[in-house]
Design an enzyme around this catalytic site. Structure first.
Site, PDB file in Angstrom:
ATOM      1  CB  SER A 297      42.515  34.098  43.043  1.00  0.00           C
ATOM      2  OG  SER A 297      41.254  34.375  42.997  1.00  0.00           O
TER       3      SER A 297
ATOM      4  CE1 TYR B 137      41.983  32.479  37.575  1.00  0.00           C
ATOM      5  CE2 TYR B 137      40.237  32.484  39.536  1.00  0.00           C
ATOM      6  CZ  TYR B 137      41.399  33.180  38.823  1.00  0.00           C
ATOM      7  OH  TYR B 137      41.998  34.349  39.189  1.00  0.00           O
TER       8      TYR B 137
END
Length: 240
Positions: A143, A156
């Site tokens: 990501s 995250y």
């Protein structure tokens, strides 16, 4: 252009979103695919749907990638069903957001255990098979959150920053074994991940198929060069 027809792939988190789009793109390219997710019911339903178009080319089994014993079983299942393994797509991921004081130890362990340790588990189990096959490809779906931190993203961000470093390191470990490693770093994708809206209101975002196209393009890329990291983002994000 490299041919990937009749290759054998594992796609983790393959029952929805990016993982499902990747599985479909690989099947369309002639690859035999094993998908997994944590819930057997979701896997069985997805395989049944895909069999309608790609009968005999897709299998599935439940697997929590944070559990190494289950990952070993996933690799063994793939060898039993299709007789080998050439491509590993590490896509399974979870996102828990919140202030650092709000993220519980259990939530931290879930995010790191799936997004980072789970990728280690899959690579550790798959690499000996790939080496015996004379090579292969590992694609880690990361990501852009692995390049820049944001408020509420402690777990995250940590998992995705770690995944970038892990991917770069194993690329160096494995390149002389003819095992190619690439990290794909999407920006906002219209999947509903983390409870974000989908549909027309999110039409500016990438689609799962955009990411799947990058996967197929990398697999077909001439082996003379290795795109070890690919960033993909919406062309026209909101805010301008």
């Amino acid at each position: 252009m490299e041919s990937i027809k009749d290759r054998i792939a594992i796609v983790t988190g393959g029952t929805r979103g990016i993982g499902l789009a990747v599985a479909c793109a690989l099947l369309e390219a002639g690859v035999r695919v094993v998908i997994c997710a944590r819930k057997q019911e979701a896997v069985a339903a997805c395989v049944e749907r895909l069999q309608g178009q790609w009968a005999g080319k897709v299998r599935g089994t439940a697997c929590d990638v944070s559990r190494y014993d289950q990952v070993r079983s996933l690799v063994d299942f793939t060898l039993e069903e299709f007789g080998g393994l050439d491509i590993l797509v590490n896509n399974a991921g979870v996102g828990v957001m919140g202030d650092i004081a709000e993220i519980s130890p259990r939530q931290w362990e879930e995010v790191i255990g799936t997004n980072l340790t789970g990728v280690y588990h899959c690579c550790h189990a798959a690499v000996p098979v790939l080496r015996r096959r004379g090579g292969g490809y590992i694609l880690n779906i990361g990501s852009l959150a692995g390049t820049q931190g944001f408020a509420g993203g402690s777990a995250y961000n940590a998992s995705k920053f770690g995944l970038n470093g892990f991917s770069e390191a194993i690329m160096q470990d494995l390149r002389h074994d003819n095992i190619r490693v690439s990290a794909i770093l999407p920006g906002s994708v219209n999947t509903g991940f983390r409870g974000h809206r989908t549909g027309r209101e999110a039409g500016w975002k990438l689609t799962p198929e955009d990411v799947a196209q990058v996967v197929v393009d990398l697999l077909r890329h001439h082996p003379r060069s290795l795109p070890s990291r690919v960033e993909i983002r919406p062309s026209r994000p909101l805010g301008k």
